[in-house]
Design a protein around this motif. Structure first.
Motif, short mmCIF file in Angstrom:
data_model
loop_
_atom_site.label_atom_id
_atom_site.label_comp_id
_atom_site.label_asym_id
_atom_site.label_seq_id
_atom_site.Cartn_x
_atom_site.Cartn_y
_atom_site.Cartn_z
N LEU A 96 0.77 -1.39 0.23
CA LEU A 96 -0.20 -0.16 0.04
C LEU A 96 1.00 1.35 -0.13
O LEU A 96 0.11 2.49 -0.40
CB LEU A 96 -0.91 0.30 1.86
CG LEU A 96 -2.20 -1.27 1.26
CD1 LEU A 96 -2.49 -0.98 2.65
CD2 LEU A 96 -3.14 -1.22 0.14
N PRO A 98 2.87 4.41 -0.74
CA PRO A 98 2.92 4.66 -2.46
C PRO A 98 4.91 5.28 -2.68
O PRO A 98 4.86 5.37 -4.02
CB PRO A 98 2.49 6.62 -1.97
CG PRO A 98 2.60 6.55 -0.85
CD PRO A 98 2.28 5.54 -0.67
N VAL A 149 -3.78 2.99 22.47
CA VAL A 149 -4.93 3.35 22.06
C VAL A 149 -4.83 4.21 20.97
O VAL A 149 -4.36 4.68 20.11
CB VAL A 149 -5.81 5.31 23.13
CG1 VAL A 149 -7.29 5.40 22.73
CG2 VAL A 149 -5.84 4.95 24.52
N GLY A 155 -0.28 2.42 16.20
CA GLY A 155 -1.06 1.58 17.98
C GLY A 155 -0.21 0.09 17.54
O GLY A 155 0.45 -0.39 18.47
N ASP A 175 -13.18 0.13 17.49
CA ASP A 175 -13.91 -1.33 15.95
C ASP A 175 -13.76 -2.65 16.77
O ASP A 175 -13.55 -2.89 17.65
CB ASP A 175 -12.94 -0.62 15.51
CG ASP A 175 -13.53 0.34 14.21
OD1 ASP A 175 -14.87 0.59 14.01
OD2 ASP A 175 -12.88 1.26 13.01
N VAL A 216 -12.15 4.49 24.20
CA VAL A 216 -11.46 5.23 25.50
C VAL A 216 -12.18 6.63 25.42
O VAL A 216 -12.54 7.24 24.52
CB VAL A 216 -9.97 5.42 25.15
CG1 VAL A 216 -9.68 5.98 26.54
CG2 VAL A 216 -9.88 3.60 25.48
N GLY A 235 -4.96 7.35 17.63
CA GLY A 235 -6.11 7.84 17.54
C GLY A 235 -6.52 7.90 16.24
O GLY A 235 -8.27 7.84 15.41
N GLY A 442 1.38 9.07 14.87
CA GLY A 442 0.58 8.46 13.65
C GLY A 442 -0.21 9.55 12.92
O GLY A 442 0.17 11.00 13.77
N ILE A 451 0.46 5.13 6.03
CA ILE A 451 0.92 3.56 6.82
C ILE A 451 2.00 3.91 6.65
O ILE A 451 3.09 3.50 8.15
CB ILE A 451 0.28 2.79 5.83
CG1 ILE A 451 -1.06 2.65 5.81
CG2 ILE A 451 1.00 1.53 6.56
CD1 ILE A 451 -1.25 1.56 4.39
C1 LIG Z 1 -9.45 4.72 2.63
C2 LIG Z 1 -8.01 5.64 2.60
C3 LIG Z 1 -7.28 4.79 1.85
C4 LIG Z 1 -5.84 5.11 2.24
N1 LIG Z 1 -5.07 4.13 1.50
C5 LIG Z 1 -3.61 4.30 1.78
C6 LIG Z 1 -3.02 3.73 0.59
O1 LIG Z 1 -3.18 3.40 0.08
N2 LIG Z 1 -1.42 3.40 1.19
C7 LIG Z 1 -1.34 4.88 2.76
O2 LIG Z 1 0.19 4.46 2.93
N3 LIG Z 1 -2.15 5.44 3.52
C8 LIG Z 1 -3.81 4.97 3.19
N4 LIG Z 1 -3.87 6.27 3.66
C9 LIG Z 1 -3.94 6.52 4.75
C10 LIG Z 1 -3.68 5.55 5.87
O3 LIG Z 1 -4.55 4.74 6.08
C11 LIG Z 1 -2.96 6.38 7.48
O4 LIG Z 1 -2.84 7.11 7.72
C12 LIG Z 1 -2.73 5.38 8.18
O5 LIG Z 1 -3.46 4.19 8.60
C13 LIG Z 1 -2.92 6.26 10.21
O6 LIG Z 1 -2.26 4.98 10.74
P1 LIG Z 1 -2.82 5.39 12.89
O7 LIG Z 1 -1.95 4.31 13.37
O8 LIG Z 1 -2.29 7.01 12.92
O9 LIG Z 1 -4.44 5.77 12.61
P2 LIG Z 1 -6.26 4.78 12.31
O10 LIG Z 1 -5.39 3.67 10.76
O11 LIG Z 1 -6.49 6.09 11.50
O12 LIG Z 1 -5.87 3.98 13.23
C14 LIG Z 1 -6.60 5.23 14.33
C15 LIG Z 1 -7.08 3.62 14.89
O13 LIG Z 1 -7.69 4.35 16.88
C16 LIG Z 1 -9.16 3.98 17.11
N5 LIG Z 1 -9.67 5.15 17.81
C17 LIG Z 1 -10.11 6.66 17.44
N6 LIG Z 1 -10.37 6.93 19.18
C18 LIG Z 1 -10.42 5.67 20.03
C19 LIG Z 1 -11.01 5.99 21.09
N7 LIG Z 1 -11.48 6.64 21.69
N8 LIG Z 1 -10.35 4.21 21.76
C20 LIG Z 1 -10.12 3.32 21.22
N9 LIG Z 1 -10.14 3.32 19.37
C21 LIG Z 1 -9.70 4.32 18.98
C22 LIG Z 1 -9.58 3.68 15.60
O14 LIG Z 1 -11.00 3.24 15.20
C23 LIG Z 1 -8.69 3.60 14.83
O15 LIG Z 1 -8.89 2.08 14.39
C24 LIG Z 1 -5.45 6.08 3.39
C25 LIG Z 1 -6.49 5.83 3.93
C26 LIG Z 1 -7.88 5.55 4.08
C27 LIG Z 1 -9.24 6.72 4.25
#
Ligand SMILES: Cc1cc2nc3c(=O)[nH]c(=O)nc-3n(C[C@H](O)[C@H](O)[C@H](O)COP(=O)(O)OP(=O)(O)OC[C@H]3O[C@@H](n4cnc5c(N)ncnc54)[C@H](O)[C@@H]3O)c2cc1C
Ligand code: SF4
Length: 487
Positions: A96, A98, A149, A155, A175, A216, A235, A442, A451
């Motif tokens: 995934l 880029p 969290v 995470g 989720d 949370v 989050g 993140g 990602i």
């Molecule tokens: C449709 C889509 C397609 C994408 N495609 C790509 C791609 O092809 N390549 C790429 O590099 N990036 C892509 N991205 C971006 C990438 O998915 C994100 O940058 C990355 O997932 C961020 O990771 P993260 O762990 O910071 O947050 P997230 O992946 O957003 O995870 C955060 C998690 O925290 C949980 N959470 C939030 N608040 C709470 C709470 N209070 N209590 C418990 N849980 C909580 C949420 O439910 C979620 O599961 C895409 C994004 C989207 C929306």
């Protein structure tokens, strides 16, 4: 290095895709892997440059020439070790990412760059197949506890690194399944969710606890976080952007994330009452990024009558522009596998109204073409072009407009300061918020990103938490040049 003359002898080869007419009938991945012989050739194209710019192109500082060399030598297990020394989840990035590394590849100045992302995927898939990826629980425990969290890539990376340091880690996820946007944002046809499950099973066997359906600050009091010695907030940045456009509340105007999440849940056997379907509909996807592209792929799998895409920005150039010279990430037209499945793409177009029938059901979109006026020192100004108004028949409009920032619940309830962009405030490299034992990483800290950045932030934040808890850390880190210290 790979092979001294490899880059002269072999052209870049990418994975092929299965034919469109086959792949739009299902939600499985559809790439056709290269043979081992071909991947070995691809590894041998690496020139092992004196200054490997790919290192700093990769936010993780992946040791790219080193694993390319091992692939060329047929030393796949060593390649896997090198790859995992900087990247907890190459199976995510290998599918995934880029691949900013490829844009920084020195060979890319005169030829097609090394196919780094695909080599990465092949290494990790080989490692899983051979059983080389085994749980590595820590030998001793520190007695310290950490709550993470959010179970997206940030995470999960933070949790694995902290667990490796011997801390007892619990990951809370609101989720019903682990993975963040990888689970319910990114469609199954881009990454099958078994890929996440396979890795989570390793993390569990290493001793990390996962608690799903725990929101949370909503169904889990934030006061309970005080039971932990440290907390890492991962989050994400999931506050959705909307449009201040008349008719936005019409029946048939749907947020992209709702559309995508529902479909992935259905793929995994969940029943969704009144699932939003694109079948036989004229679909317009508003927003030209990754999310928009994923909506296009999903709409075609539903069997939409037509799929149109709107983007308010100008069409990017087909090649690297002088504004983003090598080795920078180029502003350049991207055509994804979903675009190739069928869509009419439109740039410089603004939606003026969502038109409905008397029952409030969406029937059309009214648009106007626009241009951007650039005045040095001022913000670009949107100008509507008179006489370009148009009405588009539309039964389903999908809003793929990105996210405005993280949700506020945790910041409000924990008293975390936010920055000017509403992200959780924690200095890059330190990851510590205004509350000393609470860290952020993140998308929640940097805003909607990638990602690879989420994994990088999770790893680096874990090291800072370890230093906070123990006064020092043996966890690896990258310095500003992207080189790694401590592995
Ligand atoms: C449709 C889509 C397609 C994408 N495609 C790509 C791609 O092809 N390549 C790429 O590099 N990036 C892509 N991205 C971006 C990438 O998915 C994100 O940058 C990355 O997932 C961020 O990771 P993260 O762990 O910071 O947050 P997230 O992946 O957003 O995870 C955060 C998690 O925290 C949980 N959470 C939030 N608040 C709470 C709470 N209070 N209590 C418990 N849980 C909580 C949420 O439910 C979620 O599961 C895409 C994004 C989207 C929306
Ligand atoms: S994680 Fe992304 S940027 Fe880093 S080496 Fe892999 S494909 Fe390139």
């Amino acid at each position: 290095m790979g092979k001294v003359t490899g880059f002269k002898e072999f052209d870049r080869q990418d994975e092929a895709y299965k034919p469109v007419e086959d792949r739009v009938k299902h939600y499985k991945e559809f790439t056709v892997p290269l043979s081992e012989e071909e991947i070995t050739k691809q590894g041998s194209r690496c020139m092992d440059c004196g200054i490997p710019f790919c290192h700093s192109g990769c936010p993780l500082g992946n040791l790219i020439p080193d694993f390319n060399h091992m692939v060329h030598q047929g030393e796949w297990q060593k390649a896997s070790w090198i790859l995992h020394s900087t990247n907890n989840f190459p199976e995510f990035t290998g599918r995934l990412c880029p691949a900013p590394c490829e844009q920084a590849c020195v060979l890319g100045i005169i030829e097609d760059p090394i196919s780094i992302e695909n080599i990465e995927k092949n290494i990790v898939e080989r490692a899983f197949k051979e059983g080389w990826i085994k749980p590595q629980p820590p030998k001793t425990r520190t007695g310290k506890t950490v709550a993470v969290v959010g179970s997206g890539p940030a995470g999960l990376a933070a949790a694995q690194q902290l667990n490796r340091a011997g801390h007892t880690v619990t990951v809370f996820e609101r989720d019903d399944a682990i993975g963040g946007l990888l689970r319910y944002g990114i469609p199954n046809f881009k990454m099958e969710k078994e890929i996440i499950d396979r890795r989570v099973a390793i993390l569990e066997a290493e001793g990390i606890s996962f608690e799903v359906n725990v929101n949370v600050g909503v169904n889990y009091e934030v006061e309970k976080l005080k039971d932990f010695d440290a907390v890492v907030l991962c989050g994400g940045a999931t506050e959705r952007r909307s449009l201040p456009t008349p008719g936005i509340d019409a029946d048939g105007v749907v947020q992209a994330m709702d559309f995508l999440t529902q479909q992935t849940k259905v793929v995994f056997g969940q029943e969704i009452k009144d699932q939003v379907m694109a079948t036989d509909k004229n679909v317009i996807v508003i927003g030209g990024g990754d999310t928009g592209s994923d909506c296009i792929g999903t709409s075609n799998r539903h069997g939409a009558k037509s799929v149109v895409n709107f983007e308010i920005m100008p069409k990017p150039p087909g090649h690297r522009s002088p504004a983003t010279p090598w080795p920078y990430w180029p502003l350049q037209l991207k055509t994804s596998s979903s675009h190739k499945e069928g869509v009419e793409r439109n740039w410089l177009i603004n939606t003026k109204e969502f038109v409905t029938d008397k029952n409030g059901k969406l029937t059309a979109l009214k648009t106007v073409n626009v241009e951007w006026e650039m005045v040095p020192g001022e913000r670009p100004k949107l100008i509507e072009i008179e006489g370009t108004e148009k009405t588009w028949p539309c039964d389903l409009a999908l809003l793929a407009l990105g996210f405005t920032g993280p949700e506020s619940t945790l910041a409000d309830k924990l008293g975390i300061e936010r920055d000017a962009r509403s992200n959780y405030k924690a200095e890059y490299g330190k990851y510590q918020t205004n509350i000393p034992n609470i860290f952020a990483a993140g998308d929640m800290r940097r805003g909607q990103s990638l990602i690879v950045w989420a994994i990088s932030e999770g790893r680096e934040a874990a090291r800072q938490v370890d230093i906070y808890l123990m006064g020092k850390s043996d966890l690896p880190t990258k310095n500003e040049a992207g080189d790694l210290v401590g592995i």
